[in-house]
Design an enzyme around this catalytic site. Structure first.
Site, mmCIF file in Angstrom:
data_model
loop_
_atom_site.group_PDB
_atom_site.id
_atom_site.type_symbol
_atom_site.label_atom_id
_atom_site.label_comp_id
_atom_site.label_asym_id
_atom_site.label_seq_id
_atom_site.Cartn_x
_atom_site.Cartn_y
_atom_site.Cartn_z
ATOM 1 C CB VAL A 58 -3.386 -19.325 -7.815
ATOM 2 C CG1 VAL A 58 -2.132 -20.191 -7.795
ATOM 3 C CG2 VAL A 58 -3.747 -18.816 -6.436
ATOM 4 C CB CYS A 59 -0.846 -14.207 -8.042
ATOM 5 S SG CYS A 59 -2.204 -13.028 -7.839
ATOM 6 N NE ARG A 60 1.120 -11.825 0.146
ATOM 7 C CZ ARG A 60 0.993 -10.712 0.850
ATOM 8 N NH1 ARG A 60 0.841 -9.550 0.273
ATOM 9 N NH2 ARG A 60 1.028 -10.775 2.157
ATOM 10 N N GLY A 62 -4.706 -12.188 -6.213
ATOM 11 C CA GLY A 62 -5.570 -12.281 -7.376
ATOM 12 C C GLY A 62 -5.316 -11.294 -8.496
ATOM 13 C CG MET A 86 -1.204 -18.917 -3.369
ATOM 14 S SD MET A 86 -1.913 -20.595 -3.439
ATOM 15 C CE MET A 86 -1.225 -21.331 -1.939
#
Length: 107
Positions: A58-60, A62, A86
């Site tokens: 996961v990141c901010r 995608g 996220m």
């Protein structure tokens, strides 16, 4: 190479969640069970990522997580991108914590 993607609401409760955002993003808000290895450090720390189970990245939003998941897949790992990152996690009202003592948010 196609990388599988999962909606945050469908993430298994026992998932290994790898958060690849930068430190300031992590501090503002992250999943309680997530493991933090920033994308910029993943190559040097790949041995910390389990090879015997699925890794959900996961990141901010995608993009970075898709790149890391694709790289892990090339290494023979079972990696899945968390779609929408996220931001989608927060929208799905999944649990979040912060390291600041303030309410968590996606930075």
């Amino acid at each position: 190479m196609s990388v599988p993607e999962i909606d945050p609401s469908a993430l298994p409760s026992d998932a290994y969640l790898l958060d690849v955002r930068e430190q300031e993003e992590w501090v503002a808000g992250h999943a309680p069970e997530a493991v933090h290895i920033p994308m910029t450090q993943i190559q040097g720390r790949v041995d910390e990522v389990p090879s015997d189970r699925t890794v959900y990245v996961v990141c901010r939003v995608g993009g970075r997580s898709m790149q890391v998941a694709a790289w892990l897949t090339q290494l023979g790992r079972d990696a899945v991108n968390v779609g929408g990152g996220m931001q989608s996690w927060e929208s799905a009202r999944r649990p979040m914590v912060s390291e600041t003592g303030q309410p968590p948010f996606v930075a």
